[in-house]
Design an enzyme around this catalytic site. Structure first.
Site, PDB file in Angstrom:
ATOM      1  N   CYS A 100       0.844  -1.193   0.000  1.00  0.00           N
ATOM      2  CA  CYS A 100       0.000   0.000   0.000  1.00  0.00           C
ATOM      3  C   CYS A 100       0.882   1.247   0.000  1.00  0.00           C
ATOM      4  CB  CYS A 100      -0.899   0.006   1.225  1.00  0.00           C
ATOM      5  SG  CYS A 100      -2.082   1.373   1.253  1.00  0.00           S
ATOM      6  N   HIS A 142      -8.919  -3.999  -2.583  1.00  0.00           N
ATOM      7  CA  HIS A 142      -8.005  -3.186  -1.766  1.00  0.00           C
ATOM      8  C   HIS A 142      -8.413  -1.708  -1.812  1.00  0.00           C
ATOM      9  CE1 HIS A 142      -3.712  -2.051  -0.490  1.00  0.00           C
ATOM     10  NE2 HIS A 142      -4.196  -0.908  -0.948  1.00  0.00           N
ATOM     11  N   GLU A 143      -8.737  -1.234  -3.027  1.00  0.00           N
ATOM     12  CA  GLU A 143      -9.106   0.179  -3.181  1.00  0.00           C
ATOM     13  C   GLU A 143     -10.473   0.458  -2.554  1.00  0.00           C
ATOM     14  OE1 GLU A 143      -5.471   0.382  -5.063  1.00  0.00           O
ATOM     15  OE2 GLU A 143      -6.674   1.755  -3.843  1.00  0.00           O
ATOM     16  N   HIS A 146     -10.256   1.112   1.027  1.00  0.00           N
ATOM     17  CA  HIS A 146      -9.840   2.482   1.361  1.00  0.00           C
ATOM     18  C   HIS A 146     -11.034   3.432   1.440  1.00  0.00           C
ATOM     19  CE1 HIS A 146      -5.481   2.437   1.586  1.00  0.00           C
ATOM     20  NE2 HIS A 146      -5.343   1.916   0.380  1.00  0.00           N
TER      21      HIS A 146
END
Ligand SMILES: O=C(NO)N[C@@H](Cc1ccccc1)C(=O)O
Ligand SMILES: [Zn+2]
Length: 157
Positions: A100, A142-143, A146
């Site tokens: 990251c 993963h995004e 966020h």
């Protein structure tokens, strides 16, 4: 807009639930999205989410391609995804290594859905529905984390 700085773990912005964009705002943010993609490329990223540069809106870029940090990454056109969602996720999961840009120098094994169906809007306001698998599905998950105040270490095995 001043130059973008990547927020590091510990910055509370990474723990916020990002705000959806209205379609009327998409074009307004076009210069920001260009700067976001440059910032990602500058750092050899294969993805980046707006909250990582302290803009807590529901937008990210998925841009898998082989680079020094991920030499085996599959090739795809960098894709800006607005108000992205997962509409279906496989039961089957896969573990693989993640990093990251907000947590430099650390990699961890993370379990992700092998196969997902997603929807997102393009900058032009067109809705896209598509499916992803493997490393690209991983970057999307993963995004999306966020945008919901999560980082990959929260899911590390
Ligand atoms: O920090 C980000 N995106 O938020 N960039 C990560 C994206 C990523 C996601 C999943 C697996 C590997 C890599 C990067 O190292 O380029
Ligand atoms: Zn990240």
């Amino acid at each position: 807009m001043e130059t973008l700085t990547i927020a590091q773990l510990g910055n509370p912005i990474l723990r916020e639930h990002a705000t959806p964009l209205s379609a009327a705002q998409y074009q307004e943010f076009a210069p920001f999205f260009n700067a976001l993609q440059l910032k990602m490329l500058e750092n050899n990223g294969v993805g980046i989410a707006a909250p990582q540069v302290s803009e807590s809106i529901r937008a990210f870029i998925v841009a898998s391609r082989p680079n020094p940090r991920y030499p085996d990454a599959p090739m795809m056109e960098p894709t800006l995804m607005l108000n992205p969602e997962i509409t279906w996720a496989s039961e089957s999961m896969e573990k693989d290594w993640e990093g990251c840009l907000s947590i430099p120098g650390i990699r961890a094994l993370v379990n992700r859905h092998s196969h997902i169906e997603v929807r997102y809007d393009t900058l032009e306001g067109k809705e896209v529905k598509t499916q992803m698998e493997g490393f690209i599905a991983r970057i999307f998950q993963h995004e999306l984390d966020h945008l919901n105040g999560l980082v990959f270490l929260d899911r590390a095995e």
